[in-house]
Write a protein that holds these residues in place. Sequence first.
Motif, PDB file in Angstrom:
ATOM      1  N   SER A  50       0.832  -1.204   0.000  1.00  0.00           N
ATOM      2  CA  SER A  50       0.000   0.000   0.000  1.00  0.00           C
ATOM      3  C   SER A  50       0.864   1.250   0.000  1.00  0.00           C
ATOM      4  O   SER A  50       1.851   1.347   0.725  1.00  0.00           O
ATOM      5  CB  SER A  50      -0.910   0.006   1.231  1.00  0.00           C
ATOM      6  N   GLN A  59      -2.910   0.149  -9.599  1.00  0.00           N
ATOM      7  CA  GLN A  59      -4.233   0.793  -9.579  1.00  0.00           C
ATOM      8  C   GLN A  59      -4.605   1.326 -10.961  1.00  0.00           C
ATOM      9  O   GLN A  59      -5.746   1.152 -11.422  1.00  0.00           O
ATOM     10  CB  GLN A  59      -4.251   1.905  -8.532  1.00  0.00           C
ATOM     11  N   ASP A 113      -3.145  -5.641  -2.394  1.00  0.00           N
ATOM     12  CA  ASP A 113      -1.842  -5.195  -1.903  1.00  0.00           C
ATOM     13  C   ASP A 113      -0.993  -6.407  -1.542  1.00  0.00           C
ATOM     14  O   ASP A 113      -1.507  -7.519  -1.365  1.00  0.00           O
ATOM     15  CB  ASP A 113      -2.009  -4.301  -0.674  1.00  0.00           C
ATOM     16  N   ASP A 167      -7.531  -2.659  -0.563  1.00  0.00           N
ATOM     17  CA  ASP A 167      -6.167  -2.218  -0.289  1.00  0.00           C
ATOM     18  C   ASP A 167      -5.901  -2.387   1.210  1.00  0.00           C
ATOM     19  O   ASP A 167      -6.831  -2.503   2.020  1.00  0.00           O
ATOM     20  CB  ASP A 167      -6.037  -0.750  -0.705  1.00  0.00           C
TER      21      ASP A 167
END
Length: 319
Positions: A50, A59, A113, A167
């Motif tokens: 993250s 992303q 993540d 996440d």
Amino acid sequence: MNTLCRPALLAIACATLLAPNSRAEGPNPIDADRAFGYLEQLCELGPRPSGSGAMRQQQDLLRQHFAPLADDVVDQRCTAPNPLGGPKVLITNIIARFNPAAEERLIVCAHYDTRPLPDRDPNPTAARAGRFIGANDGASGTALLMELAHHQEALAGPLGIDLVLFDGEELVYNDRRDPYFLGSTWFAMQYKKGKHPGGKYKYAVLVDMIADADLDLYYEINSWRWKDTRPLVQSLWKTADRLGIDEFHPRTKHQANDDHVPLHKIGKIPACDIIDFDYPHWHTESDVPRNCSSESLAKVGWVVLEWIKAEQAQAAAGD
């Protein structure tokens, strides 16, 4: 009492032997190679904890993937303390929505993540400073959601479907200090407050570590013990049995604290975890694509897809 002559009995016996397996449902519609290609593509970005640059790349890749397939793609953001100090870490859940106007909805979810370090690596140096790629623990569930987005005939029904990527599942350097499940906790809190994209969730299915080359999936103990979730667990494992997928074992073995816990505890959503916890490469540098299987991904995907179809059919029938 009616009797049959010997030729008739022989014909029936032959027909029985030649009949297709009653558990079979035709070929698996999940594209195993495509799904595994997504897993490899994610792993090529390197470690994706993250707040990292690789996470931001991931992303962008995921938004671009879901945008032409889903009806809507929503970012859900919050911030979390940085375990190492310094500026807070941006936590971003990505929600790909199908039939967003539907009030009653299903969730299929995964975390995307990776843990910052391979803390269980047998090499102490690697455990303290190595690279954790997270092929099975992170990329496998993400890749499956990417593949499921292609199967719009199953996702387009009376029930809305949300494919949710969490996440901050394990932004953890110290197990005794750092909290798990940041994204799913925020998601559940927003859902509880009515501050989410909309709809009421009937069920949530979490997929985690589902590409183990030696796949074995048991009832996760929390999922089985929760009375409101047990019918979901039974439905998924019965679907696997109907499809002839023997890697789903209808008994408990492991208890996993995972993203389904805040969904159930905070959001009051019946939530099940499909997870293979017998993975020897867990949290080590060897959690890489060569220790994963496209066949395993496809088998889990088929079960989830057929379960969605059954839920859609049941909703269409008004049950």
